[in-house]
Design a protein around this motif. Structure first.
Motif: not given
Lengths: 115, 110
Positions: B29, B32, B51-53, B64-68, B71
């Motif tokens: 979580g 990066y 990081l996630k956006n 980056i995909t929603e589940d991270r 990318s």
């Protein structure tokens, strides 16, 4: 914009000799990192310094030592050189607050050849 | 740091978008995603991180995909000077070192 400066750019040494590589970070960057890249290999982390103190250590041989000085420049000292030490040596710098390490900016590298 | 998987090589026509994928299914979580590139024997060059956006700067975009777990780095209009090895690195921001995996060798073709 100012970049990371490394000297010398090229260095030729014989086996068992010593070498000193120098790195001058970007102004106001207080963290310095050293990487080694052998022929055909990816860069490997050696060691890093933050505020003149060693902050992390990677696959650095015991024959190598490094330090960071009060003006934040760093020197990598290499003794009893071996043929396998022939590589590109990169220095990188970054700004850092007390906890987070930001993106690293790399210098042009020093090409060390041991004969 | 989490392990990443990238294709070893890709070609892209000059002027077209280059889309470089990276899998990082074990990302945690607080880690990066960073992208660096290395043009032949030069020092690695920072490109972008997130990081996630999704992120965009003057060099590239990072999706980056929603589940991270994966990318994609996008170079919108590749030029010959973009020929390089591109490294996807997943990193804890508190860690000092960058772990360079194998990377993707991108060749931009005239």
């Amino acid at each position: 914009a100012a970049g990371v400066i490394q000297s010398p750019r090229h260095l030729i040494k014989e086996k068992r000799e010593t070498a000193t590589l120098k790195c001058y970070p970007i102004p106001r960057h207080d963290t310095v990192y050293w990487y080694q890249q052998g022929p055909g290999q990816d860069p490997q982390f050696l060691i890093s310094f933050y505020e003149k103190m060693q902050s992390d250590k990677g696959s650095i041989p015991d024959r190598f030592s490094a330090q960071q000085f009060s003006d934040y420049h760093s020197e990598l000292n290499m003794s009893s050189l071996e043929l396998g030490d022939s590589a590109l040596y990169f220095c990188a710098s970054s700004p850092r607050d007390t906890t987070i390490s930001y993106e690293q900016y790399f210098g042009p590298g020093t090409r060390l050849t041991v004969t | 740091d989490a392990k990443t998987t990238q294709p070893p090589s890709m070609d892209c026509a000059e002027g077209r978008a280059a889309n470089l994928p990276c899998n990082h299914s074990t990302i945690s979580g607080n880690e990066y995603v960073y992208w660096y590139r290395q043009i032949h024997s030069q020092g690695p060059q920072y490109i972008i991180h997130g990081l996630k956006n999704n992120e965009t700067n003057e060099m590239a975009s990072l999706i980056i995909t929603e589940d991270r777990k994966s990318s994609t780095l996008i170079l919108p209009h590749a030029t010959l000077r973009d020929t390089a090895v591109y490294y996807c690195i997943v990193r804890d921001p508190y860690a000092n070192n960058l772990f360079f995996g194998t990377g993707t060798r991108l060749t931009v073709i005239p």
